[in-house]
Design a protein around this motif. Structure first.
Motif, mmCIF file in Angstrom:
data_model
loop_
_atom_site.group_PDB
_atom_site.id
_atom_site.type_symbol
_atom_site.label_atom_id
_atom_site.label_comp_id
_atom_site.label_asym_id
_atom_site.label_seq_id
_atom_site.Cartn_x
_atom_site.Cartn_y
_atom_site.Cartn_z
ATOM 1 N N PHE A 6 33.644 -1.619 5.965
ATOM 2 C CA PHE A 6 34.092 -2.980 6.240
ATOM 3 C C PHE A 6 35.395 -3.024 7.015
ATOM 4 C CE2 PHE A 6 36.230 -2.357 2.178
ATOM 5 C CZ PHE A 6 37.453 -2.979 2.375
ATOM 6 N N LEU A 7 36.099 -1.918 7.133
ATOM 7 C CA LEU A 7 37.302 -1.899 7.962
ATOM 8 C C LEU A 7 36.969 -1.727 9.438
ATOM 9 C CD1 LEU A 7 39.708 0.294 5.815
ATOM 10 C CD2 LEU A 7 39.816 -2.164 6.164
ATOM 11 N N ILE A 8 35.877 -1.029 9.721
ATOM 12 C CA ILE A 8 35.523 -0.776 11.119
ATOM 13 C C ILE A 8 35.039 -2.048 11.801
ATOM 14 C CG2 ILE A 8 33.110 -0.071 10.845
ATOM 15 C CD1 ILE A 8 35.656 1.752 13.007
ATOM 16 N N ILE A 9 34.447 -2.971 11.059
ATOM 17 C CA ILE A 9 33.935 -4.196 11.668
ATOM 18 C C ILE A 9 35.058 -5.025 12.284
ATOM 19 C CG2 ILE A 9 32.736 -6.387 11.236
ATOM 20 C CD1 ILE A 9 30.967 -4.832 9.260
ATOM 21 N N VAL A 24 41.765 3.566 10.295
ATOM 22 C CA VAL A 24 40.585 3.316 9.456
ATOM 23 C C VAL A 24 40.194 4.606 8.734
ATOM 24 C CG1 VAL A 24 38.114 2.776 9.486
ATOM 25 C CG2 VAL A 24 39.703 1.353 10.774
ATOM 26 N N GLY A 25 40.214 5.728 9.432
ATOM 27 C CA GLY A 25 39.884 7.007 8.808
ATOM 28 C C GLY A 25 40.868 7.395 7.721
ATOM 29 N N VAL A 26 42.159 7.199 7.970
ATOM 30 C CA VAL A 26 43.177 7.541 6.967
ATOM 31 C C VAL A 26 43.024 6.668 5.724
ATOM 32 C CG1 VAL A 26 45.661 7.438 6.478
ATOM 33 C CG2 VAL A 26 44.850 8.493 8.584
ATOM 34 N N ILE A 27 42.859 5.368 5.939
ATOM 35 C CA ILE A 27 42.709 4.458 4.795
ATOM 36 C C ILE A 27 41.447 4.792 4.021
ATOM 37 C CG2 ILE A 27 42.307 2.051 4.132
ATOM 38 C CD1 ILE A 27 44.123 1.280 6.532
ATOM 39 N N THR A 28 40.361 5.053 4.732
ATOM 40 C CA THR A 28 39.103 5.410 4.082
ATOM 41 C C THR A 28 39.256 6.691 3.270
ATOM 42 O OG1 THR A 28 37.837 4.371 5.838
ATOM 43 C CG2 THR A 28 36.678 5.950 4.469
ATOM 44 N N GLY A 29 39.885 7.697 3.858
ATOM 45 C CA GLY A 29 40.084 8.951 3.149
ATOM 46 C C GLY A 29 41.032 8.818 1.976
ATOM 47 N N PHE A 30 42.038 7.974 2.114
ATOM 48 C CA PHE A 30 43.048 7.817 1.070
ATOM 49 C C PHE A 30 42.494 7.096 -0.147
ATOM 50 C CE2 PHE A 30 46.835 5.603 -0.707
ATOM 51 C CZ PHE A 30 47.529 6.732 -1.100
ATOM 52 N N VAL A 31 41.795 5.989 0.064
ATOM 53 C CA VAL A 31 41.291 5.207 -1.068
ATOM 54 C C VAL A 31 39.848 5.549 -1.417
ATOM 55 C CG1 VAL A 31 42.864 3.293 -0.650
ATOM 56 C CG2 VAL A 31 40.597 3.220 0.336
ATOM 57 N N GLY A 32 39.176 6.301 -0.577
ATOM 58 C CA GLY A 32 37.818 6.729 -0.883
ATOM 59 C C GLY A 32 36.755 5.707 -0.555
ATOM 60 N N ALA A 33 37.120 4.609 0.049
ATOM 61 C CA ALA A 33 36.146 3.571 0.409
ATOM 62 C C ALA A 33 36.770 2.695 1.477
ATOM 63 C CB ALA A 33 35.771 2.736 -0.807
ATOM 64 N N GLY A 34 35.944 1.921 2.106
ATOM 65 C CA GLY A 34 36.496 0.926 3.011
ATOM 66 C C GLY A 34 36.153 1.087 4.463
ATOM 67 N N THR A 54 26.746 -1.084 14.109
ATOM 68 C CA THR A 54 27.534 0.124 14.369
ATOM 69 C C THR A 54 28.172 0.623 13.077
ATOM 70 O OG1 THR A 54 27.990 -0.631 16.614
ATOM 71 C CG2 THR A 54 29.447 1.067 15.724
ATOM 72 N N SER A 55 28.707 -0.303 12.289
ATOM 73 C CA SER A 55 29.314 0.065 11.020
ATOM 74 C C SER A 55 28.291 0.708 10.092
ATOM 75 C CB SER A 55 29.919 -1.178 10.361
ATOM 76 O OG SER A 55 30.397 -0.878 9.080
ATOM 77 N N LEU A 56 27.089 0.150 10.041
ATOM 78 C CA LEU A 56 26.046 0.722 9.191
ATOM 79 C C LEU A 56 25.660 2.125 9.651
ATOM 80 C CD1 LEU A 56 23.810 -2.415 8.611
ATOM 81 C CD2 LEU A 56 25.300 -1.280 6.956
ATOM 82 N N LEU A 57 25.618 2.327 10.970
ATOM 83 C CA LEU A 57 25.319 3.659 11.487
ATOM 84 C C LEU A 57 26.407 4.652 11.094
ATOM 85 C CD1 LEU A 57 23.547 5.536 13.188
ATOM 86 C CD2 LEU A 57 24.867 4.814 15.182
ATOM 87 N N ILE A 58 27.661 4.233 11.203
ATOM 88 C CA ILE A 58 28.780 5.099 10.815
ATOM 89 C C ILE A 58 28.696 5.439 9.335
ATOM 90 C CG2 ILE A 58 31.296 5.165 10.520
ATOM 91 C CD1 ILE A 58 31.430 3.480 13.156
ATOM 92 N N ILE A 59 28.382 4.448 8.491
ATOM 93 C CA ILE A 59 28.244 4.695 7.057
ATOM 94 C C ILE A 59 27.117 5.695 6.803
ATOM 95 C CG2 ILE A 59 27.566 3.648 4.861
ATOM 96 C CD1 ILE A 59 28.957 1.065 5.866
ATOM 97 N N ALA A 60 25.994 5.526 7.493
ATOM 98 C CA ALA A 60 24.852 6.433 7.300
ATOM 99 C C ALA A 60 25.215 7.860 7.694
ATOM 100 C CB ALA A 60 23.653 5.943 8.109
ATOM 101 N N ILE A 61 25.907 8.019 8.813
ATOM 102 C CA ILE A 61 26.299 9.364 9.267
ATOM 103 C C ILE A 61 27.272 9.988 8.273
ATOM 104 C CG2 ILE A 61 27.566 10.623 11.053
ATOM 105 C CD1 ILE A 61 26.323 8.608 13.078
ATOM 106 N N ASN A 62 28.284 9.222 7.850
ATOM 107 C CA ASN A 62 29.249 9.734 6.871
ATOM 108 C C ASN A 62 28.563 10.111 5.563
ATOM 109 O OD1 ASN A 62 31.466 9.541 8.535
ATOM 110 N ND2 ASN A 62 32.049 7.517 7.807
ATOM 111 N N SER A 63 27.647 9.273 5.126
ATOM 112 C CA SER A 63 26.928 9.551 3.880
ATOM 113 C C SER A 63 26.090 10.811 4.004
ATOM 114 C CB SER A 63 26.035 8.371 3.507
ATOM 115 O OG SER A 63 26.813 7.227 3.259
ATOM 116 N N ALA A 64 25.414 10.974 5.130
ATOM 117 C CA ALA A 64 24.585 12.165 5.338
ATOM 118 C C ALA A 64 25.436 13.430 5.322
ATOM 119 C CB ALA A 64 23.818 12.047 6.657
ATOM 120 N N PHE A 65 26.581 13.401 5.997
ATOM 121 C CA PHE A 65 27.454 14.577 5.998
ATOM 122 C C PHE A 65 27.987 14.857 4.599
ATOM 123 C CE2 PHE A 65 27.881 14.119 10.685
ATOM 124 C CZ PHE A 65 27.587 15.431 11.016
ATOM 125 N N GLY A 66 28.386 13.803 3.883
ATOM 126 C CA GLY A 66 28.863 13.993 2.517
ATOM 127 C C GLY A 66 27.797 14.568 1.607
#
Length: 130
Positions: free
Chosen positions: A34-37, A21-31, A54-66
């Protein structure tokens, strides 16, 4: 609790799925959101509502770090626009949380599948023709 406590997990498979999931997300820049669910529901047998949260929390954490990692561009940010969008997102979270109390988690699985399929078709069409 996010994960059932009485369940045994295939941790190498869980780690592999997380890495993919991390590789695909990093490669395409999104996903990642909805891939973690499917990973949480399919591999870890997490209930759908908890997987979405859980997915929303992960998105929020990733967004905050970005956001924080791009501090050198803070002077270029339209802060008014950011606050409006953030406020609307928070309002949407509150409304969604209240609505989710009235929706059976089992009904969310097929709805989520259809949503992902429709969005995938939309992205393909957009990339091909627009």
């Amino acid at each position: 609790e996010i994960l059932p406590t009485n369940q045994k997990y295939n941790y190498p498979l869980v780690i592999f799925e997380g890495l993919m999931v991390g590789v695909i997300t990093g490669f395409v820049g999104a996903g990642g959101g909805f891939l973690i669910i499917p990973a949480l529901v399919g591999l870890l047998k997490t209930p759908m509502k908890k997987a979405i949260g859980t997915s929303l929390l992960i998105i929020a954490i990733n967004s905050a770090f970005g956001f924080l990692a791009s501090y050198e561009h803070f002077d270029e940010i339209n802060w008014t626009f950011l606050m409006i969008i953030s406020g609307l997102a928070i309002l949407g979270i509150i409304i969604g949380a209240r609505l989710s109390k009235n929706i059976d988690g089992k009904k969310l699985k097929p709805a989520f599948g259809w949503f992902v399929l429709i969005m995938g078709i939309f992205v393909i069409i957009k990339e091909m023709f627009l």
